[in-house]
Every structure is written in structure tokens, then in C-alpha cells.
Design an enzyme around this catalytic site. Structure first.
Site, PDB file in Angstrom:
ATOM      1  N   ARG A 154      17.949  19.787 -34.227  1.00 46.27           N
ATOM      2  CA  ARG A 154      17.177  20.265 -35.390  1.00 46.27           C
ATOM      3  C   ARG A 154      17.659  19.494 -36.609  1.00 46.27           C
ATOM      4  NH1 ARG A 154      15.736  26.366 -37.292  1.00 46.27           N
ATOM      5  NH2 ARG A 154      14.258  25.982 -35.592  1.00 46.27           N
TER       6      ARG A 154
ATOM      7  N   HIS B 120       7.378  21.108 -35.216  1.00 48.96           N
ATOM      8  CA  HIS B 120       8.197  22.099 -34.493  1.00 48.96           C
ATOM      9  C   HIS B 120       7.521  22.347 -33.130  1.00 48.96           C
ATOM     10  CE1 HIS B 120      11.039  25.117 -33.702  1.00 48.96           C
ATOM     11  NE2 HIS B 120      10.738  26.034 -34.597  1.00 48.96           N
TER      12      HIS B 120
ATOM     13  N   GLN C 202       8.172  25.450 -30.759  1.00 46.32           N
ATOM     14  CA  GLN C 202       7.535  26.672 -31.254  1.00 46.32           C
ATOM     15  C   GLN C 202       6.037  26.653 -30.938  1.00 46.32           C
ATOM     16  OE1 GLN C 202       9.130  29.380 -33.236  1.00 46.32           O
ATOM     17  NE2 GLN C 202       7.260  30.287 -32.436  1.00 46.32           N
TER      18      GLN C 202
ATOM     19  N   ASP D 290       3.307  31.020 -41.641  1.00 46.81           N
ATOM     20  CA  ASP D 290       4.713  30.609 -41.633  1.00 46.81           C
ATOM     21  C   ASP D 290       5.244  30.882 -43.035  1.00 46.81           C
ATOM     22  OD1 ASP D 290       7.156  29.383 -41.131  1.00 46.81           O
ATOM     23  OD2 ASP D 290       6.349  27.350 -40.920  1.00 46.81           O
TER      24      ASP D 290
ATOM     25  N   CYS E 239       5.990  32.334 -36.573  1.00 49.88           N
ATOM     26  CA  CYS E 239       7.135  31.752 -35.848  1.00 49.88           C
ATOM     27  C   CYS E 239       8.433  32.479 -36.177  1.00 49.88           C
ATOM     28  CB  CYS E 239       7.253  30.271 -36.170  1.00 49.88           C
ATOM     29  SG  CYS E 239       7.355  29.909 -37.929  1.00 49.88           S
TER      30      CYS E 239
ATOM     31  N   ARG F 103      10.207  31.866 -26.479  1.00 43.54           N
ATOM     32  CA  ARG F 103      10.923  30.619 -26.774  1.00 43.54           C
ATOM     33  C   ARG F 103      11.876  30.302 -25.616  1.00 43.54           C
ATOM     34  NH1 ARG F 103      11.612  28.957 -32.094  1.00 43.54           N
ATOM     35  NH2 ARG F 103      12.523  27.117 -31.116  1.00 43.54           N
TER      36      ARG F 103
HETATM   37  N1  NVA Z   1       8.418  25.938 -41.650  1.00 46.22           N
HETATM   38  C1  NVA Z   1       9.660  26.644 -41.398  1.00 46.22           C
HETATM   39  C2  NVA Z   1       9.775  26.987 -39.943  1.00 46.22           C
HETATM   40  C3  NVA Z   1      10.994  27.824 -39.616  1.00 46.22           C
HETATM   41  C4  NVA Z   1      11.109  28.106 -38.149  1.00 46.22           C
HETATM   42  C5  NVA Z   1      10.823  25.803 -41.877  1.00 46.22           C
HETATM   43  O1  NVA Z   1      10.829  24.595 -41.637  1.00 46.22           O
HETATM   44  O2  NVA Z   1      11.726  26.357 -42.519  1.00 46.22           O
HETATM   45  N1   CP Z   2      11.126  30.086 -35.277  1.00 43.38           N
HETATM   46  C1   CP Z   2      12.316  29.461 -35.346  1.00 43.38           C
HETATM   47  O1   CP Z   2      12.459  28.282 -35.048  1.00 43.38           O
HETATM   48  O2   CP Z   2      13.332  30.260 -35.753  1.00 43.38           O
HETATM   49  P1   CP Z   2      14.813  29.807 -36.116  1.00 43.38           P
HETATM   50  O3   CP Z   2      14.734  28.995 -37.389  1.00 43.38           O
HETATM   51  O4   CP Z   2      15.551  31.090 -36.312  1.00 43.38           O
HETATM   52  O5   CP Z   2      15.371  28.996 -34.997  1.00 43.38           O
END
Ligand code: NVA
Ligand code: CP
Length: 315
Positions: free
Chosen positions: A101, A128, A131, A231, A271, A299
């Protein structure tokens, strides 16, 4: 070497296989001896916060017979200037694959290019995909209950409304993955947050048509939708824009009135993490159309199927 950096790294046929495998893993959890990652070690490296992704991958690698090696990027020399190329080449000598990530999507691509192990995108600023795959699986469970071999096909022609920050990584994943799977993606958000040049270029690169629609009117996107998705309005890394985003995205809050414009019985998905009262009302989040915790659970199953698929492809 196969990687999973974006939705289109799996063909539609492979996506169908992954969905069927995920359903089988879900049904046999705790009972099966199928250990696709036996005697393997997989690195899980995070440059950003995570709850679901971190824990579901850690548990998933363990349940597939492998050892998850948890890496906080801050503890590695990469955070002190060691190159991505050297990090990828060194870690490839120890690990059988990595789940990463990060901020820039290009870091994932460089890891994949320089290393000699499969790389999985656990969220980048751009996409992502784990997800998205899970979201489609979760929806297909509802459309085609008990028939996992039909999951991918059952999504074709369904309408998904995506509201709020329609330029974020999740929205991009819906634009790309939706085009690949034949799902109608209708986005609605403020004018400055339409899907950008990067995701349009990706569609072109993958030979996919621009089938998504964008409107500044949330009612247009939600009308007749089978599922309504949102989101957070402030994605990780966007904190400096918080006040402006909360103000301009207000009209796109998913609430009962908006859900009333979707198809009767339409599902609500997110998500997570959610901010009740911002992008979604508490009433919708906790309401009977909401399937957010099925999403969160899935997931685990879907990611296990993706890891097993990549490991099998490597042979
Ligand atoms: N769009 C959000 C998704 C979190 C799972 C982010 O990047 O923070
Ligand atoms: N939806 C998701 O990716 O959650 P986290 O940021 O908690 O991993």
C-alpha cells in the site's frame, strides 16, 4: 511474472475463476487443507494507514499456509533513501511475493519491474483493485446466490452509482473495472472531481471504451441504480483540502432521500472507513440496504483467491 496492480491485470475469465475460488474458500474456511502458499513468505508493506487490508491480508496469507512478514515502510531503509529498485531486488531474495500500500502507483510498477516476485496493489493513490474485486464479488453473491460460477456474468449490465469524490482511487477502480466487466458506472460529484486524464489513459491502454458517465447531479447517477457506492471525501494524503472537500461534496451525501431514487431494494456499499454524517447518513449506513460488513469480510476470501491465483501462475 504475474502481478495484480490494477483490475485489468486479470482477464474477465480469470476474474470469474477468482470469484469462484473465493466462494469456495469462503465456504471451506477453517475446514480445508488447500494451502496454496505452503512454505512461502509474503511481505505486506504499508506506507499508509490500514485496518481491513492489513489484517485481512495477514490472516489470508496465514490461512493459505504462508507466513506474512509485516513491514512498516517507516522501519525500512527505503524511508531513508534506499532505492525502490534495490529494495525490490533484495526483498525478492527472501520473499515469494509482496502486498504493497503506497502513495504513487509508479512505486508498485517499479517494484514489479525490478523484483522477481508477484506484487499486489493494496491501494495506491490511483487504484484500489482488491477492494473493487471484493465489491463486485459481494454484489454478485446477492445477484446470483449459490452460483459462484455465474458471479462475473451476473454483474453485466448492472448499474452502479458512485457519489462524492469521483476522482479518487476507488472511483478510478470502478471506472476501469466496470468497463472491463460490463458494469454501468454512473458517477456524480462536484465539477472539479470528474475522473481525470490518468484513468482515461488507462482505459485506452487497456483497449476499453469510456463507458462511464459523470454528472454533477446526484439524482442522475442514482436513478435506477442497482447499487449506490460512496467513499470518504478526504482520502489519505488529501487532509490539507479537508474543509473545501467537506463543503463542495455536501450535496452528494448518500441519504435516505437519494437511496429512494435508486432501484427498490438497491444495495448500499462503502469500502470503509466511513464517516457517518459526511459522505453517508448514519441511517443509510446502518440501514437494511447496507451490506458494508459483508464487503469487509469478503476482502479476506477474495484476496486469498487472488494470492492463490498469482502463486499458481508462478508455478
Ligand atoms: N479513497 C480512500 C480509500 C480508503 C480505503 C483513501 O485512499 O483514503
Ligand atoms: N477499505 C480499506 O482498504 O480499508 P483499510 O484502509 O482499513 O485497509
Amino acid at each position: 511474472m504475474r502481478h495484480f496492480l490494477k483490475e485489468t491485470d486479470l482477464t474477465v475469465a480469470e476474474t470469474a475463476q477468482v470469484f469462484a475460488a473465493a466462494a469456495a474458500l469462503k465456504a471451506s474456511r477453517g475446514k480445508s487443507d488447500a494451502l496454496a502458499l505452503a512454505r512461502q513468505s509474503w511481505g505486506l508493506m504499508f506506507f499508509k494507514k490500514s485496518t481491513r487490508t492489513r489484517v485481512s491480508f495477514q490472516v489470508g496469507v496465514h490461512e493459505l499456509g504462508g507466513m506474512p512478514v509485516m513491514l512498516n515502510a517507516d522501519d525500512l531503509q527505503i524511508s531513508r533513501g534506499e532505492t525502490v529498485a534495490d529494495t525490490a531486488r533484495v526483498l525478492s531474495r527472501y520473499l515469494h511475493g509482496m502486498v504493497i500500500r503506497c502513495h504513487e502507483h509508479s512505486l508498485l510498477e517499479e517494484f514489479a519491474r525490478c523484483g522477481t516476485m508477484p506484487i499486489v496493489n493494496a491501494l495506491s493513490d490511483f487504484l484500489h483493485p482488491c477492494q473493487f474485486m471484493t465489491d463486485m464479488f459481494t454484489l454478485a453473491e446477492r445477484f446470483s446466490p449459490g452460483r459462484p460460477e455465474q458471479f462475473a456474468a451476473s454483474l453485466k449490465g448492472k448499474k452502479v452509482a458512485f457519489l462524492g469524490d469521483t476522482a479518487c482511487n476507488m472511483a478510478n477502480s470502478f471506472v476501469l473495472g466496470g468497463a472491463a466487466l460490463g458494469v454501468e458506472i454512473a458517477l456524480a460529484g462536484p465539477a472539479g472531481y470528474a475522473p481525470g486524464a490518468e484513468i482515461r489513459a488507462q482505459l485506452k491502454k487497456d483497449g476499453l471504451p469510456e463507458t462511464f458517465t459523470f454528472s454533477t447531479d446526484p439524482a442522475v447517477a442514482v436513478k435506477g441504480a442497482d447499487m449506490v457506492y460512496t467513499d470518504v471525501w478526504v482520502s489519505m494524503g488529501m487532509e490539507a483540502e479537508k474543509a473545501e472537500r467537506l463543503r463542495t461534496m455536501q450535496p452528494y451525501q448518500v441519504n435516505a432521500k437519494l437511496m429512494g431514487l435508486a432501484k427498490p431494494g438497491a444495495y448500499f456499499m462503502h469500502c470503509l472507513p466511513a464517516h457517518p454524517g459526511e459522505e453517508v447518513s448514519a441511517e443509510v449506513l446502518e440501514g437494511k440496504q447496507s451490506i458494508i460488513f459483508d464487503q469487509a469480510e469478503n476482502r479476506l476470501h477474495v484476496q486469498k483467491a487472488i494470492l492463490a491465483h498469482l502463486a499458481a501462475a508462478r508455478g
